[in-house]
Enzyme design. Structure first.
Site, PDB file in Angstrom:
ATOM      1  N   ASP A 417       2.733   8.201   2.909  1.00 52.27           N
ATOM      2  CA  ASP A 417       1.443   8.847   3.054  1.00 52.27           C
ATOM      3  C   ASP A 417       0.730   8.869   1.703  1.00 52.27           C
ATOM      4  OD1 ASP A 417      -0.409  10.620   4.663  1.00 52.27           O
ATOM      5  OD2 ASP A 417       0.128  12.025   3.061  1.00 52.27           O
ATOM      6  N   GLU A 453       0.330   3.608   2.778  1.00 54.71           N
ATOM      7  CA  GLU A 453      -1.036   3.977   3.120  1.00 54.71           C
ATOM      8  C   GLU A 453      -1.791   3.834   1.796  1.00 54.71           C
ATOM      9  OE1 GLU A 453      -3.449   7.460   5.471  1.00 54.71           O
ATOM     10  OE2 GLU A 453      -1.951   8.087   4.013  1.00 54.71           O
TER      11      GLU A 453
END
Length: 778
Positions: A417, A453
């Site tokens: 993330d 990401e």
């Protein structure tokens, strides 16, 4: 720096000669007692930390249990055999700036026993406690300076979770007692500088000693090559909570995902990997709890080694570890890899006004990135804080956690993330950063699947296409292009050409391959696929934030009516658009990622930020399979995945060259206009809604395991986003003499589409808003 006037505003405070505020002993409006053990910026040592009980000060109690020296490694709590064959647990905690560390043991009734760790080796406090067995609950109290103006926030009144705890028992609540500062101080702009000395132990979860006795000798990892992978993003709780084939007591748990009924769906669909939304122990944010909501997605980690206890059916005093391992084994046995969505960029402790749960109380100055005003946190994540990954002990925490999940928990990879926040050096994103360098040389981590990401919210944080080899990336350029094409919002087809063929403009450098691109149309964050074709605007009212949360850049089209509709024409068009989007995704070069439930037409009722919807909005509705229309969507999706598995031309391991490799002029990739002619440079820039893509199965780079050339069928895909049918002339030799229809998304059912053949040179009618996939028959 804040002004001296601000510092004087701290109740009971007085300014020192250097502008720092100290506190005399006083009683706050809440009735709890603070003391004058606050260090000044010149390094003055505070008075011995005290424990406040019932408002009165007294020295910390002496150790009630024996503590032997033990060892500084490994970090965490490790049950083992100590000197003279005595069983016990070794405790080791990195707390570089601390003045003292207390180990706190809790019995079943919650009674606390404390013991000082007196051994200090390379900033690691450690000790071996004989007789401490698996299942023992524990935490730490760490003593040190209270000087928020310089980033020091030690507070021994707050029980801290071991960052290396393998299991966590209990749930995080956020009453005032769990904050290191006086959360409800009348003067809020300096509240974070007033130390709160109420004991937090009754209100916070405890770490649990776990016995690591599993060698994984009976496990067989699928080891699916990247090019052959199809990823399925799912939520452990949401995927299983309403599944009728899973026993009720197992729904919403790791055991539920391991159940044959859950695995059967994954196998029938044909996915090769599940990407689990965060399963690290996480906490709920205060603003959600105040509104009667909870953090559902889990992007608020506080324990990087512990499987989230709320997803365990078997118990939370260590049993969750074994349950998670059994889930991984069951998925592996079905040929499905397990990828974890991990959140190492920030923690649940938020900013200066957040709770003190773990790292903030261990060494706030070095665990987190602070601004030049060290009272504040550098926030590249939008969550209040950012881990300081350039610090060796923070980098060690992250890499130790990653290796643990691979070697001891059996997982096969990670999706990071906001990975750009981890790749920052001092300030800027740096692809030679310590984090990326360590991963590249680590003998365990460089062998597993690594997905970035590739952005954060800080300056220069957008890094799509920039991560080094070994990494794949979520490709939002793919997402945006496909959405825009199918809502007929692209000015031309150039962007679609790049995205369909593997995004070579982003990834064809440094030895990267087409599978560096994780292609997706939807993800957990945003509209579901069904909502993408049903809503023009977000509808997040249920989140309690006035519909201000969530993106407004949805690139969606509601097909003529906002939300659910009784108009059968609207409903039919929406189903066709879903077929178009799924077909496009699964025919594109790169690694496709589906979101759980999109193959069934799952809806979140227009909510594009369902992070706090732990209810039917966020859970997968399995009754959709009973609807023939949605069942047909599932059948098409599984059929497309099977087609992808059968045909290597759809999962290339090298980028297309676009050049002829044989005397007949046949190229590995060619693009066609509706006239049946190859596209010229002006065609790419002209407004268009139709694109023909020819994939040659005769020119696939590489060899099979026996060294033979890889040969496959050739395909022609015609994508037409226009609102009226188009006549498309099928290219003739050398491309083909005859074509067979494989998929026609204008049809609700696909069973009658295959088998229809057309001669080359024939003008076939491609219905409005549809995909026609044809196989070269001869």
């Amino acid at each position: 720096m804040s002004s001296a006037a601000e510092r004087e505003a701290v109740a009971g405070g007085r300014a020192t000669g250097n502008g720092h505020t100290t506190h005399d002993r006083h009683t706050t409006h809440e009735g709890h007692t603070t003391h004058d053990g606050h260090a000044t910026r010149d390094g003055h040592t505070p008075v011995r930390p005290a424990v406040v009980v019932g408002g009165a000060r007294r020295a910390a109690p002496p150790p009630a249990v024996p503590v032997w020296p033990g060892a500084p490694t490994p970090l965490g709590a490790r049950f083992r055999t100590g000197p003279d064959g005595v069983a016990g647990t070794n405790f080791a905690l990195w707390a570089g700036g601390a003045e003292a560390v207390e180990l706190c043991l809790f019995d079943e009734a919650g009674k606390e026993t404390r013991a000082r760790l007196t051994e200090l080796t390379h900033e690691i406090w450690h000790g071996f406690v004989p007789g401490v067995m698996p299942g023992q609950r524990y935490g730490y109290r760490v003593h040190g300076r209270w000087d928020p103006w310089t980033g020091a926030r030690w507070n021994p009144a707050k029980l801290l979770l071991d960052p290396y705890a393998r299991a966590v028992d209990g749930e995080f609540r956020l009453p005032p007692e769990v904050y290191g500062h006086v959360r409800d101080w009348p003067d809020q702009h300096v509240a974070d500088t007033v130390r709160d000395e109420r004991d937090s132990a009754p209100f916070v979860p405890k770490g649990v000693v776990v016995h690591d006795d599993d060698d994984w000798s009976d496990d067989r990892r699928p080891k699916t090559p990247w090019a052959d992978s199809v990823i399925y993003e799912l939520h452990v709780r949401g995927f299983t909570k309403l599944h009728p084939g899973i026993p009720e007591e197992l729904r919403g748990t790791y055991a539920g995902l391991a159940h044959p009924a859950a695995i059967e769906h994954l196998v029938r669909l044909g996915v090769t990997a599940v990407e689990l939304l965060p399963v690290h122990q996480f906490a709920h944010e205060d603003h959600l709890l105040r509104r009667g909501l909870r953090n559902y997605w889990g992007y608020n980690s506080i324990g990087y080694f512990a499987p989230h206890a709320g997803y365990a059916a078997s118990g939370t005093t260590g049993q969750q570890v074994g349950e998670f391992k059994r889930m991984v084994r069951a998925l592996h046995a079905a040929g499905i890899e397990v990828i974890l969505d991990v959140v190492y960029n920030h923690t649940a402790e938020a900013g200066e006004y957040g709770p003190t749960l773990s790292l903030k109380g261990i060494d706030n100055q070095r665990y987190y990135r602070l601004t030049p005003d060290a009272r504040r946190y550098a926030d590249y994540t939008g969550c209040g804080n950012t881990l300081n990954v350039v610090q060796p002990h923070v980098l060690r925490l992250i890499t130790d956690s990653l290796r643990y999940w691979v070697t001891e928990m059996g997982v096969d990879g990670f999706r990071f993330d906001l990975a750009a926040a981890l790749a920052r050096s001092m300030h800027d994103v740096d692809m030679l950063s310590p984090f990326l360098a360590v991963i590249a040389q680590d003998p365990v981590l460089r062998r597993v699947k690594l997905i970035a990401e590739p952005w954060d919210i800080g300056s220069g944080g957008y890094q799509v296409g920039a991560f080094p080899p070994l990494w794949t990336e979520w490709n939002d350029r793919y997402r945006d292009a496909v959405r825009d094409f199918w809502r007929h919002a692209l000015p031309d087809v150039r962007e679609m050409g790049y995205r369909l063929s593997g995004s070579s403009d982003l990834y064809a450098w440094g030895g990267r391959r087409p599978y560096a691109s994780v292609n997706f149309v939807t993800a957990h964050d945003g509209f579901t696929l069904r909502d993408l074709v049903s809503y023009d605007r977000k509808h997040n009212e249920a989140n309690g934030e006035g519909n201000r949360d969530g993106t407004d850049d949805n690139r969606s089209w509601n097909c003529g009516a906002e939300g659910e509709s009784d108009d059968e024409r609207v409903r039919a068009l929406r189903r066709r658009q879903l077929r178009n989007l799924l077909t496009t995704l699964l025919l594109s070069t790169g690694v496709p990622m589906l979101v759980a439930g999109d193959e069934l037409g799952r809806t979140q009722r227009g909510n594009n930020n369902a992070y706090c919807q732990d209810n039917e909005i966020g859970w997968l509705d399995w009754t959709l399979l009973e609807d023939p229309g949605w069942r047909a969507l599932f059948d098409l999706t599984s059929r497309l995945i099977a087609l992808r598995h059968r045909h290597p031309v759809l999962r290339r391991r090298a980028f297309f060259s676009g050049r002829a490799h044989s005397a007949d002029g046949l190229r590995d990739l060619a693009w066609f206009t509706p006239r049946g002619t190859e596209m010229t440079e002006p065609d790419w820039y002209a407004p268009a809604a139709t694109l023909g893509m020819y994939l040659s199965g005769r020119d696939i780079p590489g060899r099979d395991e026996r060294g033979a050339p890889v040969l496959d069928d050739s395909f022609l895909a015609v994508l037409h986003a226009g609102e009226r049918p188009v006549s498309f002339v099928l290219p003739g030799p050398p491309w083909a003499r005859r074509y067979e229809v494989v998929v026609d998304t204008s049809r609700e059912e696909q069973a009658d589409a295959p088998g229809v053949t057309h001669r080359s040179g024939t003008a076939v009618t491609v219905p409005e808003r549809s995909v026609l996939l044809l196989r070269v028959a001869e």
